[in-house]
Design a protein around this motif. Structure first.
Motif, short mmCIF file in Angstrom:
data_model
loop_
_atom_site.label_atom_id
_atom_site.label_comp_id
_atom_site.label_asym_id
_atom_site.label_seq_id
_atom_site.Cartn_x
_atom_site.Cartn_y
_atom_site.Cartn_z
N LYS A 1 -33.26 39.27 130.50
CA LYS A 1 -33.06 40.33 129.51
C LYS A 1 -31.63 40.24 128.99
O LYS A 1 -30.86 39.36 129.38
CB LYS A 1 -33.35 41.70 130.13
CG LYS A 1 -34.81 41.86 130.54
CD LYS A 1 -35.10 43.24 131.09
CE LYS A 1 -36.58 43.37 131.48
NZ LYS A 1 -36.91 44.73 132.00
N LYS B 1 -28.03 42.32 128.30
CA LYS B 1 -27.19 43.49 128.50
C LYS B 1 -26.16 43.56 127.39
O LYS B 1 -25.43 42.60 127.15
CB LYS B 1 -26.50 43.41 129.87
CG LYS B 1 -25.78 44.70 130.29
CD LYS B 1 -25.26 44.58 131.72
CE LYS B 1 -24.66 45.89 132.20
NZ LYS B 1 -24.17 45.79 133.60
N VAL B 2 -26.13 44.69 126.72
CA VAL B 2 -25.23 44.90 125.58
C VAL B 2 -24.09 45.81 126.02
O VAL B 2 -24.31 46.86 126.62
CB VAL B 2 -25.99 45.54 124.38
CG1 VAL B 2 -25.03 45.74 123.21
CG2 VAL B 2 -27.18 44.67 123.98
N SER C 1 -22.75 50.28 128.47
CA SER C 1 -23.63 49.11 128.48
C SER C 1 -25.06 49.55 128.73
O SER C 1 -25.30 50.63 129.29
CB SER C 1 -23.19 48.11 129.56
OG SER C 1 -23.35 48.66 130.85
N GLU C 2 -25.99 48.72 128.29
CA GLU C 2 -27.41 49.02 128.48
C GLU C 2 -28.18 47.71 128.42
O GLU C 2 -27.79 46.78 127.71
CB GLU C 2 -27.90 50.00 127.41
CG GLU C 2 -29.22 50.65 127.74
CD GLU C 2 -29.49 51.88 126.87
OE1 GLU C 2 -30.68 52.21 126.72
OE2 GLU C 2 -28.52 52.50 126.38
N ILE C 3 -29.28 47.64 129.16
CA ILE C 3 -30.10 46.44 129.21
C ILE C 3 -31.33 46.60 128.34
O ILE C 3 -32.00 47.65 128.36
CB ILE C 3 -30.51 46.14 130.67
CG1 ILE C 3 -29.26 45.81 131.50
CG2 ILE C 3 -31.49 44.97 130.73
CD1 ILE C 3 -29.54 45.62 132.98
N TYR C 4 -31.64 45.56 127.57
CA TYR C 4 -32.79 45.57 126.66
C TYR C 4 -33.64 44.32 126.88
O TYR C 4 -33.14 43.26 127.27
CB TYR C 4 -32.31 45.59 125.21
CG TYR C 4 -31.47 46.80 124.85
CD1 TYR C 4 -32.07 47.95 124.35
CD2 TYR C 4 -30.08 46.79 125.01
CE1 TYR C 4 -31.29 49.07 124.02
CE2 TYR C 4 -29.31 47.89 124.69
CZ TYR C 4 -29.93 49.02 124.20
OH TYR C 4 -29.17 50.12 123.88
N ASP C 5 -34.95 44.47 126.60
CA ASP C 5 -35.85 43.31 126.66
C ASP C 5 -35.49 42.30 125.58
O ASP C 5 -35.50 41.09 125.81
CB ASP C 5 -37.30 43.74 126.50
CG ASP C 5 -37.78 44.58 127.67
OD1 ASP C 5 -37.31 44.34 128.80
OD2 ASP C 5 -38.61 45.49 127.46
N ARG C 6 -35.22 42.78 124.40
CA ARG C 6 -34.83 41.95 123.25
C ARG C 6 -33.82 42.72 122.42
O ARG C 6 -33.83 43.96 122.40
CB ARG C 6 -36.04 41.60 122.36
CG ARG C 6 -37.10 40.77 123.02
CD ARG C 6 -38.33 40.63 122.11
NE ARG C 6 -39.39 39.89 122.75
CZ ARG C 6 -39.55 38.58 122.67
NH1 ARG C 6 -38.70 37.86 121.93
NH2 ARG C 6 -40.54 37.97 123.29
N ILE C 7 -32.98 42.00 121.73
CA ILE C 7 -32.09 42.65 120.78
C ILE C 7 -32.12 41.88 119.46
O ILE C 7 -32.50 40.70 119.41
CB ILE C 7 -30.64 42.73 121.30
CG1 ILE C 7 -30.02 41.33 121.42
CG2 ILE C 7 -30.57 43.48 122.62
CD1 ILE C 7 -28.52 41.38 121.63
N CYS D 1 -33.79 35.78 124.06
CA CYS D 1 -34.23 37.14 123.73
C CYS D 1 -33.34 37.82 122.69
O CYS D 1 -33.33 39.05 122.57
CB CYS D 1 -34.31 38.02 124.98
SG CYS D 1 -35.46 37.40 126.23
#
Length: 485
Positions: free
Chosen positions: A225, A227-228, A238-244, A424
């Motif tokens: 995944k 992490k932004v 910060s936050e984790i996303y499946d896709r960006i 991703c």
């Protein structure tokens, strides 16, 4: 901003998706948010009574030439060297015409054909391929003089040498396809109404917009995944996303910490892709003196003695282009108005970078007075609150430039790599489409990214359902042109 279209030929209108998006948003907002309606009005792109001022030349009568007048005289009266043929601008159109014909037949196939010349700049194509063929008796140095005269009237100084032949053809094709009459529209009360019209939908879908947030890092996690990381009001988040989806200009992205596993091609595209510089200077006036005949307003006399409503004046003075507004049709010229007193690109724009905003106002007024007369000083409304200068190189949100404009060889070598999703991360924005610098380029990329995500998630049925809607009837992401790169 203005949007071109070919009347009754949406299949040939490269910007049709913009108009279809506006129609879709108006229908969506009609019931619950009627104030979000986007109204299109005519944009007057060209005007024969707009002015032509190059090489300090006026008509023999001492009047400022109109564009219409400039087309009726020879190069000597325009102050150009006699090695330049009278039809020098027609020669440029002739050089591009075969490519326009191919694009008209089928834009995607025409683009594939055009890419064969991606190793050329516009300068090298004219000097090495076209001009020796049509003007074989001229000396090589004559070709340079001819090209210099063409570029002074067509684009920013330096554009022909630095940027690629392919984007030049596509850009001019959009503006002036000679096979069809191009019409123009703009949005009443300003282009900001277009992004604002998406807000009711965003609120209804409970999408959380994080304003004033500066991303500085993208990190791949152990479970594939992303992490932004971003800063907001002096704090880090910060936050984790499946896709960006990244649509940020590359002049900003290049300063981010990016996943080490990004391909060489992606990193090269982020590092090398060329961007166009530009500047605009807006000035406010007590009345719209330019809309009155000069004999009535007291402005410099012109060869037509006609007012100018819409259209553009071209000059080799530093301001380069004056754009007369189309918003004031049927409103008395005695009322105030805002004039785009200077619009310049590339090295022309660079020449404004060292000045303060107040200094830019004075410089624009000086050149404007050379063309229109001292009336500009009498009618000008001074003050930073009434005037605005925009110099994109100083804007950190766009990374120092206005929009992408591919350099020599970059259409072939960088665009496909820039479009391709990796780790991703999906990449959108006008710089990932052949129509750089246009709203349609951003919209094209948005549809392409949605397609990528649906197909990656084995939802091809949803993609084909979406593709067959009225909204996307004329969408063309030209994916097959770049997908193997």
């Amino acid at each position: 901003m203005r949007e071109p279209y070919i009347k009754d030929r949406p299949d040939l209108s490269q910007h049709q998706l913009v108009f279809d998006t506006i129609e879709y948003l108006n229908e969506y907002n009609k019931k619950d948010d009627p104030n979000s309606e986007i109204k299109l009005i005519p944009f007057i792109f060209s005007n024969p009574n707009a002015l032509y001022y190059f090489n300090n030349k006026k008509a023999p009568s001492g009047e400022i030439m109109t564009l219409n007048y400039s087309k009726s005289v020879g190069v000597k009266e325009l102050g150009l060297p006699d090695v330049i043929p009278d039809n020098y601008l027609d020669l440029f159109n002739d050089a591009l015409q075969p490519f326009f014909d191919e694009l008209d037949k089928n834009f995607t196939n025409g683009l594939i054909y055009l890419k064969r010349y991606d190793h050329h700049s516009t300068y090298s194509y004219l000097r090495e391929v076209f001009l020796p063929k049509v003007l074989p008796s001229k000396k090589p140095q004559d070709y340079d003089v001819i090209i210099s005269a063409i570029v002074a009237e067509e684009l920013g100084i330096g554009d022909f040498r630095q940027f690629g032949f392919v984007p030049t053809v596509v850009e001019i094709y959009t503006f002036s396809d000679p096979n069809y009459n191009i019409s123009w529209s703009t949005i009443d009360k300003g282009m900001q109404r277009l992004p604002n019209a998406f807000l009711p939908m965003i609120k209804k879908e409970n999408i959380n917009l994080k304003y004033n947030s500066e991303v500085y890092k993208l990190e791949k996690t152990d479970d594939d995944k992303i992490k932004v990381f971003w800063n907001n009001d002096g704090k880090s988040f910060s936050e984790i996303y499946d896709r960006i989806i990244v649509t940020v200009p590359l002049g900003v992205v290049c300063h981010w910490d990016l996943p080490l596993t990004l391909s060489y091609g992606k990193r090269r595209a982020i590092r090398e892709m060329d961007y166009q510089l530009s500047e605009k200077i807006y000035l406010q006036f007590k009345s719209r003196f330019w809309e009155k005949p000069p004999s009535e307003s007291g402005a410099n006399p012109t060869t037509s003695d006609a007012g100018i409503v819409g259209g553009e004046t071209w000059t080799d003075l530093p301001i380069r282009t004056i754009v007369y507004p189309s918003y004031y049709v049927n409103i008395s010229a005695e009322k105030p108005g805002i004039l785009l007193a200077s619009y310049a690109w590339h090295s022309d724009a660079l020449k404004f970078g060292q000045f303060s905003e107040e200094e830019l106002f004075k410089l624009a007024l000086k050149d404007l007075a050379t063309i229109h007369g001292d009336i500009v000083y009498k009618e000008w409304v001074p003050g930073k609150e009434n005037n605005k200068a925009k110099y994109w190189q100083h804007d950190k949100t766009v990374g120092g430039a206005d929009y992408a404009y591919f350099g020599v060889g970059q259409t072939e070598s960088l665009v496909g790599a820039m479009m391709r999703p990796e780790e991703c991360i999906h990449w959108g924005g006008e710089h990932t489409d052949i129509h750089t610098g246009w709203i349609v380029g951003a919209l094209n990329s948005a549809v392409r990214v949605v397609r990528e995500i649906l197909l990656d998630n084995l939802m091809s049925d949803k993609w084909f359902e979406l593709k067959n809607t009225r909204l996307l009837k004329y969408w063309n992401g030209n994916i097959e042109v770049f997908e193997d790169r």
